[in-house]
Design a protein around this motif. Structure first.
Motif: not given
Length: 378
Positions: A293-310
């Motif tokens: 949910i955090l990763k999807d929320s970041l993308i939805d708000e325009g935070f696209n440049d990050f290494t995805r936590s596993e």
């Protein structure tokens, strides 16, 4: 009139952010497990059973290295972590943090060490304060960059390498299996030891075997705890290391006798009853849902440049602005997170660590919106 450690030790960024953020409504800073997952009833029943079974023995001084009952149960627990005791020994500690303090005392006296960049500053400090040089090794999606480590080893000798292989704090990445194997070979070739700090494995889901699994030379010291899978306040962890190291660590541990006797019996009881191992899959799924949910929320708000936590609790992101200044604005909006620059030996001034551990799903979504708003005010 104090020691070098007394002069150099400083408040951790996690503690500082926590103190400053007590009034924040949304907590994306905490590194503690979600209190809703603590099996209070099971723990309560275990205390009663331990007292009834052991009576006054449960309140006596702890033995050096840990209670035999717990050591035996940890040995039975090791296969759930992808390990076997083999020729190694188990040494009980007051959580992983205590283990790091003991290992720092044993290994280091103004020595050179290498560490992931970034790393978890609170545990690393126990090593940093007893070393003379700390060499940062960068991370990527597959963990510590082996080629960078190789280049360094060609020109300088190190005593220790400190690694968080699973659900990295703060980066969230998992070290690849090939790199785990190669690290063991490098440790033998260049004569250094590896401290494998692995508190998240019980909640990590499917990850490669521990670095210790590939250790044929006694070069890897494995550290784990029951804080993430059970409850951090019980303060019980353990070290798995070759006999020589384990025996010395047990003697150093006698200097503080800090590992509670009754808590050792309680953990032993919970292991024996299968309470701990039965929780592993559910807790992994619980945290992964919130992390996604955090990763999807970041993308939805325009935070696209990050290494995805596993796996685990944390997501590291680049705010593109001074993270402490953004933090101050976020607090005004009711959001807390941890400015991540202190986790870096080099760089990291614009990085932030976001945590999903105690926040609800709705709080995570709202927190990301507030973070974006805080950044826009800079």
């Amino acid at each position: 009139m104090v020691s070098r450690i007394g002069k150099e030790i400083e408040i951790s960024p996690v503690e500082l952010a926590s103190r400053m953020a007590k009034k924040a409504k949304i907590n994306l800073a905490s590194g503690s497990p979600d209190p809703k997952l603590i099996p209070v009833k099971d723990i309560q029943e275990s205390y009663i059973e331990v007292i009834e079974s052991y009576r006054d023995k449960a309140f006596s001084y702890p033995g050096a290295g840990g209670q035999e009952d717990l050591i035996r149960e940890i040995e039975n627990y090791l296969p759930f972590l992808g390990l076997r005791k083999g020729n190694n020994e188990i040494m009980v500690t007051s959580g992983a943090q205590h283990a790091m303090e003991l290992l720092g005392k044993y290994f280091l006296e103004n020595d050179v060490i290498a560490v992931e960049n970034p790393t978890f500053i609170e545990t690393f400090n126990a090593l940093k304060l007893r070393s003379s040089v700390n060499i940062p090794i960068n991370l990527d999606q597959n963990g510590l960059q082996i080629d960078q480590l190789k280049d360094i080893l060609k020109i300088i000798s190190i005593k220790l390498l400190y690694v968080i292989p699973n659900c990295h704090n703060p980066a969230g990445v998992v070290l690849s299996e090939d790199r785990r194997k190669e690290l063991v070979e490098l440790a033998e070739k260049y004569n250094f030891y590896i401290i494998e700090d692995d508190p998240y494995r019980p909640i990590a889901g499917k990850v490669p075997p521990p670095i210790k699994y590939f250790d044929k030379y006694g070069r890897v010291v494995y550290v784990s705890s029951f804080s993430k899978i059970l409850a951090p306040g019980l303060r019980v962890g353990f070290i798995l290391a070759n006999k020589e190291i384990a025996e010395k660590i047990a003697l150093i541990e006698q200097l503080d006798f800090s590992t509670s006797t009754i808590n050792q019996y309680v953990i032993s009881n919970l292991l024996k009853k299968g309470v701990i191992t039965s929780r592993m899959e559910y807790i992994h799924d619980y945290y992964m849902k919130k992390l996604n949910i955090l990763k999807d929320s970041l993308i939805d708000e325009g935070f696209n440049d990050f290494t995805r936590s596993e796996c685990g609790f944390f997501q590291l992101i680049d705010l593109k602005k001074d993270s402490w200044k953004v933090f101050e604005e976020a607090l005004k909006l009711g959001l807390s997170f941890v400015p991540a620059s202190p986790f870096f030996l080099k760089g990291g001034e614009t990085m932030a660590r976001l945590s999903i551990s105690v926040a609800t799903e709705d709080e995570i979504k709202t927190g990301v919106k507030l973070l974006k708003k805080a950044i826009s005010t800079q």
